[in-house]
Motif scaffolding. Structure first.
Motif, PDB file in Angstrom:
ATOM      1  N   VAL A 230       5.554 114.257   2.373  1.00 40.15           N
ATOM      2  CA  VAL A 230       4.569 113.312   2.873  1.00 40.15           C
ATOM      3  C   VAL A 230       4.723 113.258   4.394  1.00 40.15           C
ATOM      4  N   LEU A 231       3.614 113.432   5.103  1.00 39.98           N
ATOM      5  CA  LEU A 231       3.637 113.325   6.559  1.00 39.98           C
ATOM      6  C   LEU A 231       3.449 111.862   6.940  1.00 39.98           C
ATOM      7  N   VAL A 232       4.392 111.331   7.739  1.00 39.89           N
ATOM      8  CA  VAL A 232       4.297 109.969   8.252  1.00 39.89           C
ATOM      9  C   VAL A 232       3.996 110.080   9.742  1.00 39.89           C
ATOM     10  N   VAL A 233       2.863 109.499  10.140  1.00 41.99           N
ATOM     11  CA  VAL A 233       2.348 109.628  11.498  1.00 41.99           C
ATOM     12  C   VAL A 233       2.367 108.270  12.194  1.00 41.99           C
ATOM     13  N   ASP A 234       3.068 108.197  13.326  1.00 41.21           N
ATOM     14  CA  ASP A 234       3.023 107.000  14.159  1.00 41.21           C
ATOM     15  C   ASP A 234       2.007 107.255  15.257  1.00 41.21           C
ATOM     16  N   GLY A 235       0.818 106.724  15.048  1.00 43.55           N
ATOM     17  CA  GLY A 235      -0.248 106.852  16.034  1.00 43.55           C
ATOM     18  C   GLY A 235      -0.340 105.645  16.948  1.00 43.55           C
ATOM     19  N   GLY A 236       0.711 104.847  16.986  1.00 42.81           N
ATOM     20  CA  GLY A 236       0.727 103.690  17.854  1.00 42.81           C
ATOM     21  C   GLY A 236      -0.286 102.622  17.478  1.00 42.81           C
ATOM     22  N   ALA A 237      -0.771 102.674  16.243  1.00 44.63           N
ATOM     23  CA  ALA A 237      -1.766 101.716  15.728  1.00 44.63           C
ATOM     24  C   ALA A 237      -3.064 101.750  16.525  1.00 44.63           C
ATOM     25  N   SER A 238      -3.334 102.868  17.178  1.00 47.31           N
ATOM     26  CA  SER A 238      -4.572 102.974  17.955  1.00 47.31           C
ATOM     27  C   SER A 238      -5.790 102.875  17.046  1.00 47.31           C
ATOM     28  N   MET A 239      -6.737 102.098  17.482  1.00 45.70           N
ATOM     29  CA  MET A 239      -7.996 101.928  16.764  1.00 45.70           C
ATOM     30  C   MET A 239      -9.137 102.655  17.487  1.00 45.70           C
ATOM     31  N   ARG A 240      -8.812 103.501  18.470  1.00 42.86           N
ATOM     32  CA  ARG A 240      -9.847 104.146  19.288  1.00 42.86           C
ATOM     33  C   ARG A 240     -10.288 105.513  18.794  1.00 42.86           C
ATOM     34  N   CYS A 241      -9.461 106.171  17.957  1.00 46.54           N
ATOM     35  CA  CYS A 241      -9.846 107.485  17.443  1.00 46.54           C
ATOM     36  C   CYS A 241      -9.059 107.796  16.176  1.00 46.54           C
ATOM     37  N   ALA A 242      -9.585 108.741  15.401  1.00 49.78           N
ATOM     38  CA  ALA A 242      -8.951 109.136  14.137  1.00 49.78           C
ATOM     39  C   ALA A 242      -7.941 110.247  14.371  1.00 49.78           C
ATOM     40  N   LEU A 243      -6.849 110.187  13.622  1.00 52.99           N
ATOM     41  CA  LEU A 243      -5.829 111.238  13.700  1.00 52.99           C
ATOM     42  C   LEU A 243      -5.943 112.248  12.560  1.00 52.99           C
ATOM     43  N   MET A 244      -6.833 111.981  11.593  1.00 57.47           N
ATOM     44  CA  MET A 244      -7.078 112.946  10.526  1.00 57.47           C
ATOM     45  C   MET A 244      -8.477 112.723   9.971  1.00 57.47           C
ATOM     46  N   GLY A 245      -9.146 113.844   9.691  1.00 54.56           N
ATOM     47  CA  GLY A 245     -10.447 113.822   9.039  1.00 54.56           C
ATOM     48  C   GLY A 245     -10.447 114.780   7.868  1.00 54.56           C
ATOM     49  N   ASP A 246     -11.633 115.101   7.380  1.00 54.05           N
ATOM     50  CA  ASP A 246     -11.733 115.913   6.164  1.00 54.05           C
ATOM     51  C   ASP A 246     -11.183 117.320   6.311  1.00 54.05           C
ATOM     52  N   MET A 247     -11.382 117.974   7.444  1.00 53.00           N
ATOM     53  CA  MET A 247     -10.929 119.362   7.578  1.00 53.00           C
ATOM     54  C   MET A 247      -9.403 119.458   7.598  1.00 53.00           C
ATOM     55  N   ILE A 248      -8.763 118.576   8.303  1.00 56.51           N
ATOM     56  CA  ILE A 248      -7.297 118.574   8.335  1.00 56.51           C
ATOM     57  C   ILE A 248      -6.750 118.164   6.974  1.00 56.51           C
ATOM     58  N   ALA A 249      -7.396 117.200   6.316  1.00 57.14           N
ATOM     59  CA  ALA A 249      -6.967 116.777   4.977  1.00 57.14           C
ATOM     60  C   ALA A 249      -7.133 117.912   3.967  1.00 57.14           C
ATOM     61  N   GLU A 250      -8.209 118.674   4.076  1.00 55.33           N
ATOM     62  CA  GLU A 250      -8.403 119.834   3.189  1.00 55.33           C
ATOM     63  C   GLU A 250      -7.280 120.853   3.389  1.00 55.33           C
ATOM     64  N   SER A 251      -6.853 121.035   4.627  1.00 54.51           N
ATOM     65  CA  SER A 251      -5.723 121.923   4.914  1.00 54.51           C
ATOM     66  C   SER A 251      -4.450 121.400   4.254  1.00 54.51           C
ATOM     67  N   ALA A 252      -4.259 120.081   4.285  1.00 51.61           N
ATOM     68  CA  ALA A 252      -3.085 119.471   3.636  1.00 51.61           C
ATOM     69  C   ALA A 252      -3.090 119.741   2.141  1.00 51.61           C
ATOM     70  N   VAL A 253      -4.238 119.602   1.508  1.00 47.00           N
ATOM     71  CA  VAL A 253      -4.348 119.869   0.066  1.00 47.00           C
ATOM     72  C   VAL A 253      -4.042 121.341  -0.210  1.00 47.00           C
ATOM     73  N   LYS A 254      -4.628 122.217   0.572  1.00 49.37           N
ATOM     74  CA  LYS A 254      -4.411 123.667   0.410  1.00 49.37           C
ATOM     75  C   LYS A 254      -2.935 124.029   0.551  1.00 49.37           C
ATOM     76  N   ASN A 255      -2.223 123.282   1.392  1.00 45.61           N
ATOM     77  CA  ASN A 255      -0.804 123.569   1.657  1.00 45.61           C
ATOM     78  C   ASN A 255       0.148 122.685   0.857  1.00 45.61           C
ATOM     79  N   HIS A 256      -0.392 122.002  -0.164  1.00 48.14           N
ATOM     80  CA  HIS A 256       0.404 121.296  -1.177  1.00 48.14           C
ATOM     81  C   HIS A 256       1.135 120.052  -0.677  1.00 48.14           C
ATOM     82  N   TRP A 257       0.637 119.386   0.349  1.00 49.23           N
ATOM     83  CA  TRP A 257       1.209 118.109   0.775  1.00 49.23           C
ATOM     84  C   TRP A 257       0.873 117.054  -0.272  1.00 49.23           C
ATOM     85  N   ASN A 258       1.803 116.140  -0.532  1.00 42.31           N
ATOM     86  CA  ASN A 258       1.552 115.042  -1.473  1.00 42.31           C
ATOM     87  C   ASN A 258       0.738 113.932  -0.835  1.00 42.31           C
ATOM     88  N   GLY A 259       0.926 113.722   0.469  1.00 42.27           N
ATOM     89  CA  GLY A 259       0.196 112.652   1.117  1.00 42.27           C
ATOM     90  C   GLY A 259       0.483 112.537   2.594  1.00 42.27           C
TER      91      GLY A 259
END
Length: 170
Positions: free
Chosen positions: A69-98
């Motif tokens: 599981v990747l744990v990301v500290d984005g500093g709680a920023s509400m100004r931009c996203a750190l992951m969208g569908d394309m990166i998430a699809e890559s995570a699924v393809k590479n067998h990440w649990n979450g």
């Protein structure tokens, strides 16, 4: 959809002698929400700290994430996203649990269809700017919990817990 054999409440109740940390969601007024199709997930932690730059998130989720599981500290920023569908699809393809993001995601309707656990603070349509900035495998701290690579995280709709030891086979 992969089934995960645990409930965080039960893991805490069944392991009172173990040093298990429980994320306190309202400590700083931040509450995590589930965005992925996988509502219960866990695994060995990989950490990344990045602020409004998802370069390292993209790089890591493009590698083998079996049992992780990747744990990301984005500093709680509400100004931009750190992951969208394309990166998430890559995570699924590479067998990440979450992925747990102390920040935002986007493409939430697509994320909801992917066999991936995703917990984040909020959603926003704005993407991040990639500058290649971010630190990997460092201790992160948010929600009154320390997150270290190679420890274990367990996530469901009850909350997020972290243990130095594996509590259940995933």
């Amino acid at each position: 959809m992969t089934s995960v054999p645990f409930v965080t409440c039960d893991l805490l109740d069944d392991n009172p002698e173990k040093a298990i940390q429980t994320l306190i969601p309202s400590l700083d007024g931040k509450f995590f929400k589930s965005y992925g199709a996988r509502k219960t997930f866990g695994g060995q932690i990989v950490t990344v700290k990045c602020f409004e730059d998802n370069s390292r998130v993209k790089e890591l989720l493009a590698t083998d994430g079996t049992g992780k599981v990747l744990v990301v500290d984005g500093g709680a920023s509400m100004r931009c996203a750190l992951m969208g569908d394309m990166i998430a699809e890559s995570a699924v393809k590479n067998h990440w649990n979450g992925v747990v993001i102390y920040g935002c995601v986007r493409d939430v309707d697509a994320l909801a269809e992917l066999d991936l656990g995703v917990h984040a603070l909020a959603s926003i349509p704005q993407k991040s700017n990639r500058k290649g900035i971010g630190e990997v495998d460092i201790t992160l701290y948010f929600g009154n919990v320390s997150f270290n690579s190679e420890e274990y995280i367990y996530v469901d709709n009850n909350g997020i817990i972290v243990s130095k030891e594996k509590l259940v086979d995933l």
